[in-house]
Design an enzyme around this catalytic site. Structure first.
Site, PDB file in Angstrom:
ATOM      1  N   ASN A  38       2.386  23.148  46.572  1.00 26.36           N
ATOM      2  CA  ASN A  38       0.986  22.761  46.682  1.00 26.36           C
ATOM      3  C   ASN A  38       0.306  22.624  45.335  1.00 26.36           C
ATOM      4  OD1 ASN A  38       1.179  22.647  49.435  1.00 26.36           O
ATOM      5  ND2 ASN A  38       0.206  24.628  49.797  1.00 26.36           N
ATOM      6  N   ARG A 108      -0.543  13.998  52.411  1.00 25.57           N
ATOM      7  CA  ARG A 108      -1.944  13.828  52.035  1.00 25.57           C
ATOM      8  C   ARG A 108      -2.121  13.521  50.546  1.00 25.57           C
ATOM      9  NH1 ARG A 108      -5.440  15.203  55.752  1.00 25.57           N
ATOM     10  NH2 ARG A 108      -7.058  15.872  54.302  1.00 25.57           N
ATOM     11  N   CYS A 132       1.560  17.738  58.006  1.00 27.30           N
ATOM     12  CA  CYS A 132       1.968  18.510  59.170  1.00 27.30           C
ATOM     13  C   CYS A 132       0.925  18.429  60.269  1.00 27.30           C
ATOM     14  CB  CYS A 132       2.187  19.977  58.771  1.00 27.30           C
ATOM     15  SG  CYS A 132       3.623  20.222  57.719  1.00 27.30           S
TER      16      CYS A 132
END
EC number: 2.5.1.7
Length: 473
Positions: A38, A108, A132
């Protein structure tokens, strides 16, 4: 290694393999947490802000990173792997500011490219994001902030067209401290004219890691009190070298696995300050930790007892820590309550755990210490986990990334053999999960799709009264 040569989206229509896990072995030994997915994926996007070369170390070799590198290659980025985990990126020129619609719904990341592309070429066409299936995760906050900074945005069925004559600073008050919206605004603000103030911003470690990289590139970013980030725009950014933080989600996953299997695992790279809230909950339910020169060691200190957990934005309990913790709580005595306040649809994975023997009841009520934004909206966003329950091996299909490790952990705890399909979801975010688990004693192997099951490995006897090597006694 040579330059990255493909901008093709990896196929996710079928899995190449599935996992076969024999439960019952305590996990013992040492495993290293990879660079944080992330964080790394956002750092890769940030390199678009400069034509100069940037180098990132500790880059995990996972499917998600490959997809982002494919996107960058399509835009014009030259990507070269210097070693197994070090990548050099240089985008001297944007060759195409229209990212292929093949990336629509993949993840994203494309929506974060709007700001860098607007600064480089003044326009972009970006496919709508995906990821997800854990909630709607709208991009309204992103688009509203960019409009306030001077972007003209036309929303289409599968993409967003943006253009500008120049972005300018503004004050954006986020309705919710969204990590993605905060990162998007940061990437747009660092080269905008004037000052941008982001109120109610996300301050997760991954956001701070992005800020540290941008600062090395020459950006002026202040993180102030009360979730306020102030960005003074600069005319240009330079290349930089950066080592991303270790993955705190992976660290918590292996910590949960150590405690659930009554083993003892050192997670190299785990940092106490990134796991503080998780550690408090782990200790309350019976787990324990020690800080080591290389990271942290996790083990079970006493019989597991029920706990109450509410997910929240940082510094609260991270929503991505929730899934392995739920499996751990199936082995705890009493009724535990988990209140999910970040995503409205994140407990769907528990139905397959129930088929393995878990006692999990879902509720639309806010069962945490306070009402959340999903109150009275008919979302099953609370769970009551009663235990301890004996899990039995099952045939599991992974629905999303974080549920994937929960299923692996359930299989490690369960009696018998489990087959886990949909492994592509897990491998989006976990580097070499099979190899790492094997290294600490898991009975796990892989099978190609369509191949017959391998002979069953004898289950280790957990009732012989002896603790395994390194296990907590």
């Amino acid at each position: 290694m040579g330059a990255h040569s493909s901008g093709v989206v990896p196929s996710t229509s079928t899995d190449r393999r599935w996992y076969r896990i024999v439960g019952g072995a305590p996990l013992t030994g040492s495993v290293e947490a990879s660079g944080a997915k992330n964080s790394v994926t956002k750092l890769l996007v940030a390199t678009l802000l400069t034509p100069e070369p940037c180098t990132l170390t500790r880059v995990p070799r996972i499917a998600e990173v490959d997809v982002v590198l494919g996107m960058l290659a399509e835009l014009g980025t030259q990507v070269e792997w210097l070693d197994e985990h070090t990548v050099r990126l240089a985008t001297e020129k944007i060759i195409d500011a229209s990212l292929s619609e093949a990336y629509s719904g993949v993840n994203r990341i494309p929506i974060l490219m709007m700001g860098p592309l607007l600064h480089r070429v003044g326009e972009a066409v970006i496919p709508l994001p995906g990821g997800c299936r854990i909630g709607k995760r709208p991009v309204d906050f992103h688009l509203a902030g960019l409009r306030a900074m001077g972007a003209e945005i036309v929303e289409q069925l599968r993409s967003v067209q943006v253009k500008t004559l120049g972005l300018h600073g503004t004050h954006v008050a986020l309705p919710f401290p969204s990590v993605g919206a905060t990162e998007n605004l940061l990437l747009a603000a660092v080269r905008a004219q004037g000052t941008t103030v982001i109120s109610n911003a996300a301050v997760e470690p991954e956001v701070i890691d992005l800020i540290m990289f941008l600062q090395q590139m020459g950006a002026l970013v202040d993180v102030e009190v009360d979730r306020t980030i102030v960005v003074q725009g600069v005319d240009a950014l330079r290349g930089a070298t950066h080592a991303p933080i270790h993955d705190r989600i992976e660290a918590a996953s292996f910590a949960s696995a150590a405690v659930a299997t009554n083993g003892r695992v050192e997670v190299v790279g785990a940092r106490q300050e990134h796991l503080a809230t998780f550690l408090n909950h782990l200790r309350r339910l019976g787990g324990e930790f020690e800080v080591t020169p290389r990271g942290m060691t996790f083990f079970r200190a006493q019989p597991l007892t029920a706990s109450h957990v509410q997910t929240d934005v940082h510094p609260g309990f991270m929503t991505d820590w929730q899934q392995p913790l739920v499996v751990l709580l199936t082995q705890a005595k009493g009724a535990s309550v988990i209140h999910e306040t970040i995503y409205e649809d994140r407990f769907g994975y528990t139905r397959q755990l129930a088929e393995m023997g878990a006692d999990i009841a879902l509720s639309t009520l806010c069962l945490g210490g306070k009402a959340c934004r999903f109150a009275s909206r008919d979302f099953e966003h609370s769970a009551v986990v009663s235990g301890p329950t004996s899990l039995t091996g099952g045939d599991l299909a992974i629905p999303d990334l974080r549920a994937g490790f929960a299923y692996v952990l359930a299989a490690l705890v369960a009696d018998g053999t489990s087959i886990i399909r949909g492994t592509r979801f897990l491998e989006r975010g976990y580097e070499d999960p099979v190899g790492k688990l094997r290294s600490i004693g898991a009975f796990i192997d892989t099978q190609a799709v369509g191949s017959p099951p391998a002979p069953t490995t004898p289950r280790p006897d957990r009732n012989d009264g002896a603790a395994g090597p390194g296990a907590c006694r």
